[in-house]
Design an enzyme around this catalytic site. Sequence first.
Site, mmCIF file in Angstrom:
data_model
loop_
_atom_site.group_PDB
_atom_site.id
_atom_site.type_symbol
_atom_site.label_atom_id
_atom_site.label_comp_id
_atom_site.label_asym_id
_atom_site.label_seq_id
_atom_site.Cartn_x
_atom_site.Cartn_y
_atom_site.Cartn_z
ATOM 1 N N VAL A 1 46.457 40.369 24.274
ATOM 2 C CA VAL A 1 46.042 39.366 23.292
ATOM 3 C C VAL A 1 46.406 37.957 23.761
ATOM 4 C CG1 VAL A 1 46.364 38.542 20.935
ATOM 5 C CG2 VAL A 1 46.234 40.996 21.382
ATOM 6 N N PHE A 2 47.534 37.856 24.465
ATOM 7 C CA PHE A 2 48.031 36.552 24.872
ATOM 8 C C PHE A 2 47.560 36.137 26.265
ATOM 9 C CE2 PHE A 2 51.269 38.934 22.436
ATOM 10 C CZ PHE A 2 51.137 38.257 21.240
ATOM 11 N N SER B 1 51.698 50.290 21.644
ATOM 12 C CA SER B 1 51.036 49.072 22.120
ATOM 13 C C SER B 1 50.467 48.235 20.974
ATOM 14 C CB SER B 1 49.923 49.425 23.118
ATOM 15 O OG SER B 1 49.617 48.348 23.955
ATOM 16 N N PRO B 2 51.274 47.926 19.949
ATOM 17 C CA PRO B 2 50.772 47.138 18.813
ATOM 18 C C PRO B 2 50.392 45.708 19.180
ATOM 19 C CG PRO B 2 53.151 47.388 18.669
ATOM 20 C CD PRO B 2 52.694 48.286 19.776
ATOM 21 N N LEU B 3 50.879 45.225 20.321
ATOM 22 C CA LEU B 3 50.494 43.895 20.813
ATOM 23 C C LEU B 3 49.517 44.016 21.977
ATOM 24 C CD1 LEU B 3 53.990 42.097 20.764
ATOM 25 C CD2 LEU B 3 52.312 42.336 18.909
ATOM 26 N N ALA B 4 48.921 45.200 22.131
ATOM 27 C CA ALA B 4 47.931 45.453 23.198
ATOM 28 C C ALA B 4 48.497 45.171 24.580
ATOM 29 C CB ALA B 4 46.664 44.644 22.960
ATOM 30 N N GLY B 5 49.773 45.480 24.756
ATOM 31 C CA GLY B 5 50.392 45.262 26.061
ATOM 32 C C GLY B 5 50.381 43.818 26.510
ATOM 33 N N GLY B 6 50.301 42.909 25.561
ATOM 34 C CA GLY B 6 50.284 41.489 25.879
ATOM 35 C C GLY B 6 48.902 40.940 26.178
ATOM 36 N N TYR C 1 59.393 59.182 30.688
ATOM 37 C CA TYR C 1 59.632 57.735 30.705
ATOM 38 C C TYR C 1 60.686 57.383 31.771
ATOM 39 C CZ TYR C 1 56.959 57.008 26.384
ATOM 40 O OH TYR C 1 55.961 56.941 25.438
#
Length: 296
Positions: A213-214, A206-211, A53
């Site tokens: 979704v938005f 990535s619980p927000l799919a890397g953004g 990382y």
Amino acid sequence: MERVQLADHLSFSRVIHGCWRLADWGYSAGQLLSLIEFCLERGITTFDHADIYGNYTCESRFGDALALKPGLRGQIEIVTKCGIKLPSKYGMKSYDTSKDHIIASVEQSLRNFRTDYIDVLLIHRPDPFMNPEEVTEAFLKLKQDGKVRYFGVSNFKRSQWEMLQSYWPFPLVTNQIEASAYRLENFEDGTVDLCLEKRVPPMVWSPLAGGAVFSADDDRAVRLRAVLEQVRQELGAETVDEVLYAWLFAHPARMMPIVGSGKRERIDRAVRALSLPLSREQWFAILQSSMGHDVP
């Protein structure tokens, strides 16, 4: 905060803080220490890392912060990963799960974190050239030397998990997988089922799919946003982020989402989601909006 038991003497906070982008946040050691303490105040004690990382810099930055207050080490769980080689250091990208590389990686991680043990070490990706006997030898030495307490994997499918577990005489404690209402692969291919079968709580990246979704304009994202907003209003949640986290929390696999942000308000959204009473009907409404059809 709720805790998830992974082994007799190991538990994680239900929300995990992820340090993948730590180098991008521009924090000084003191600022990062403040963020760590912010997480601890909310019950987040588990921090996710990998040797690569920040192009091999994030572990040492985190270690610099801990060095300002060494007593915090006993209050947190450090997870790190190894097995990927980046071109910046090795000339080409490849995987290396040899005994020598695993041990050398852990030795470097210990120096980076300024600690004498890692709570959980994960193999970062399935290695098509993996020799499970060497992996087991490395794990055993690290365990016997007290340098790593427990071991797991990341991004492993069923056959890869079962192959490695057949060589390792102790239970692998977690599989870190991608999962979100937008990305369903690990729900559909049996990976989540494997976690349930083995009683292994998965860490979720990535619980927000890397953004996506938005920001995405594909049909799935458009459908999903509409239903997420509807559920947000029904629950009285402040943000759609919270609904996405609540969708994962509601699943019986005891998923532990990784919040990879240095922004306090985003961390708080995941924490607030723990108290959202998502119903089974709302859970399926979100799933079916992502799938684009009713469940079979």
